[in-house]
Scaffold this motif. Structure first.
Motif, mmCIF file in Angstrom:
data_model
loop_
_atom_site.group_PDB
_atom_site.id
_atom_site.type_symbol
_atom_site.label_atom_id
_atom_site.label_comp_id
_atom_site.label_asym_id
_atom_site.label_seq_id
_atom_site.Cartn_x
_atom_site.Cartn_y
_atom_site.Cartn_z
ATOM 1 N N LEU A 110 140.523 24.666 -38.260
ATOM 2 C CA LEU A 110 141.171 25.235 -37.096
ATOM 3 C C LEU A 110 140.578 26.827 -36.029
ATOM 4 N N ASP A 111 139.506 27.230 -36.843
ATOM 5 C CA ASP A 111 139.197 28.032 -36.570
ATOM 6 C C ASP A 111 138.391 27.385 -35.193
ATOM 7 N N GLU A 112 137.507 26.463 -35.155
ATOM 8 C CA GLU A 112 135.797 25.143 -34.597
ATOM 9 C C GLU A 112 137.031 24.982 -33.077
ATOM 10 N N PHE A 113 138.102 24.365 -34.087
ATOM 11 C CA PHE A 113 139.134 23.604 -32.654
ATOM 12 C C PHE A 113 139.277 24.539 -31.854
ATOM 13 N N LEU A 114 140.074 25.644 -32.344
ATOM 14 C CA LEU A 114 140.065 27.120 -31.441
ATOM 15 C C LEU A 114 138.972 27.555 -30.508
ATOM 16 N N ASN A 115 138.241 27.258 -30.984
ATOM 17 C CA ASN A 115 137.330 27.859 -30.101
ATOM 18 C C ASN A 115 136.621 27.278 -29.099
ATOM 19 N N VAL A 116 136.483 25.654 -29.079
ATOM 20 C CA VAL A 116 136.372 24.169 -28.428
ATOM 21 C C VAL A 116 137.606 24.205 -27.274
ATOM 22 N N ALA A 117 138.688 24.663 -27.596
ATOM 23 C CA ALA A 117 139.777 24.680 -26.284
ATOM 24 C C ALA A 117 139.654 25.371 -25.539
ATOM 25 N N ARG A 118 139.158 27.103 -26.216
ATOM 26 C CA ARG A 118 139.540 27.881 -25.681
ATOM 27 C C ARG A 118 138.305 27.658 -24.018
ATOM 28 N N ILE A 119 136.926 27.543 -25.141
ATOM 29 C CA ILE A 119 135.963 26.719 -24.272
ATOM 30 C C ILE A 119 136.044 25.813 -23.104
ATOM 31 N N LEU A 120 137.214 24.820 -23.504
ATOM 32 C CA LEU A 120 137.354 23.655 -22.546
ATOM 33 C C LEU A 120 138.504 24.052 -21.277
ATOM 34 N N THR A 121 139.523 25.418 -22.113
ATOM 35 C CA THR A 121 140.257 26.006 -20.752
ATOM 36 C C THR A 121 139.175 26.219 -19.672
ATOM 37 N N THR A 122 138.431 26.979 -19.927
ATOM 38 C CA THR A 122 137.821 27.977 -19.178
ATOM 39 C C THR A 122 136.749 27.224 -18.420
ATOM 40 N N ALA A 123 136.417 26.226 -19.072
ATOM 41 C CA ALA A 123 135.625 25.185 -18.209
ATOM 42 C C ALA A 123 136.458 24.162 -16.868
ATOM 43 N N ILE A 124 137.298 24.168 -17.222
ATOM 44 C CA ILE A 124 138.118 23.140 -16.339
ATOM 45 C C ILE A 124 138.009 24.251 -14.679
ATOM 46 N N GLU A 125 138.089 23.280 -13.982
ATOM 47 C CA GLU A 125 137.859 23.904 -12.347
ATOM 48 C C GLU A 125 139.025 24.882 -12.231
ATOM 49 N N GLN A 126 138.843 25.538 -11.002
ATOM 50 C CA GLN A 126 139.881 26.376 -10.840
ATOM 51 C C GLN A 126 139.924 24.969 -8.877
ATOM 52 N N PRO A 127 141.159 25.771 -9.215
ATOM 53 C CA PRO A 127 141.490 24.927 -6.953
ATOM 54 C C PRO A 127 140.033 25.850 -6.639
ATOM 55 N N LEU A 128 140.007 25.524 -5.289
ATOM 56 C CA LEU A 128 139.041 26.148 -4.620
ATOM 57 C C LEU A 128 140.648 27.257 -3.649
ATOM 58 N N THR A 129 140.164 28.299 -2.696
ATOM 59 C CA THR A 129 140.949 29.045 -2.806
ATOM 60 C C THR A 129 140.970 28.857 -1.090
ATOM 61 N N GLU A 130 141.550 29.304 -0.689
ATOM 62 C CA GLU A 130 142.705 29.054 0.912
ATOM 63 C C GLU A 130 140.930 28.805 2.107
ATOM 64 N N GLU A 131 140.744 30.323 1.468
ATOM 65 C CA GLU A 131 138.910 30.601 2.746
ATOM 66 C C GLU A 131 138.026 29.678 2.116
ATOM 67 N N GLU A 132 137.878 28.995 0.819
ATOM 68 C CA GLU A 132 136.670 27.943 0.825
ATOM 69 C C GLU A 132 137.559 26.481 1.136
ATOM 70 N N LEU A 133 138.646 26.059 1.435
ATOM 71 C CA LEU A 133 138.868 24.706 1.679
ATOM 72 C C LEU A 133 139.261 25.084 3.003
ATOM 73 N N LEU A 134 138.668 26.318 3.599
ATOM 74 C CA LEU A 134 138.545 25.636 5.087
ATOM 75 C C LEU A 134 136.536 25.747 5.922
ATOM 76 N N ASP A 135 136.256 26.027 4.159
ATOM 77 C CA ASP A 135 134.443 25.801 4.678
ATOM 78 C C ASP A 135 134.680 23.987 3.958
ATOM 79 N N GLN A 136 135.410 23.179 3.835
ATOM 80 C CA GLN A 136 135.116 22.420 3.805
ATOM 81 C C GLN A 136 134.934 21.118 4.892
#
Length: 172
Positions: A120-146
């Motif tokens: 159970l603990d291992e599963f939650l640790n992996v889930a926590r890592i996966l949640t933080t590893a998901i790419e965050q959407p670009l900010t509007e300032e970053e979109l302007l650079d695309q």
């Protein structure tokens, strides 16, 4: 056709939203006495249910300490339900069946409670890592650079609504 209207006036001693105890009630007021007995009964029932949520440090809690985990019995007969604590945080629930232990994250059967808690603990640790590893959407300032051709329609809509922060600009 006849209509009749029945009206009753509360006694002058009536106070809404006031908790009444048996000692406060004159014995001639049977309704108030019944209400006080009901409150007393409900209070005793609430006290009987409260121990289900005991913390692992409560002296009345049924606690099993296994490795770095504390299992606190919650209820149930088959399966018996245990909350799993690591340090001072609850990480989940495991179940003691007649022949094995299980947790809510996989369909495996474990011979020992520590195995179910570790998984159970291992599963939650992996889930926590996966949640933080998901790419965050670009900010509007970053979109302007695309490159404009690389933007999706949703990103274009975000840019249309975007109002840049005003910065202190100094005229030359």
């Amino acid at each position: 056709m006849t209509q009749s209207v029945c009206t009753h006036q509360a006694p002058s001693s009536f106070k809404p939203n006031q908790i009444v105890t048996v000692a406060d009630v004159p014995f001639k007021d049977e309704q108030a006495l019944a209400q006080a007995e009901l409150y007393s009964h409900l209070e005793s029932q609430a006290e009987a249910v409260a121990p289900i949520l005991l913390s692992p440090t409560d002296p009345n809690a049924e606690v099993m300490e296994i490795s770095v985990y504390k299992l606190v019995y919650v209820g149930g007969a088959c399966p018996r339900n245990y909350r799993v604590y690591k340090v001072d945080s609850m990480i989940g629930v495991i179940f003691q069946h007649i022949t094995h232990w299980s947790n809510g994250v996989d369909s495996l059967r474990y011979a020992e409670p520590v195995d179910a808690a570790v998984r159970l603990d291992e599963f939650l640790n992996v889930a926590r890592i996966l949640t933080t590893a998901i790419e965050q959407p670009l900010t509007e300032e970053e979109l302007l650079d695309q490159e404009f051709d690389a933007l999706t329609s949703d990103e274009w809509e975000r840019l249309k609504r975007y109002v840049p922060e005003t910065r202190d600009l100094v005229a030359a």
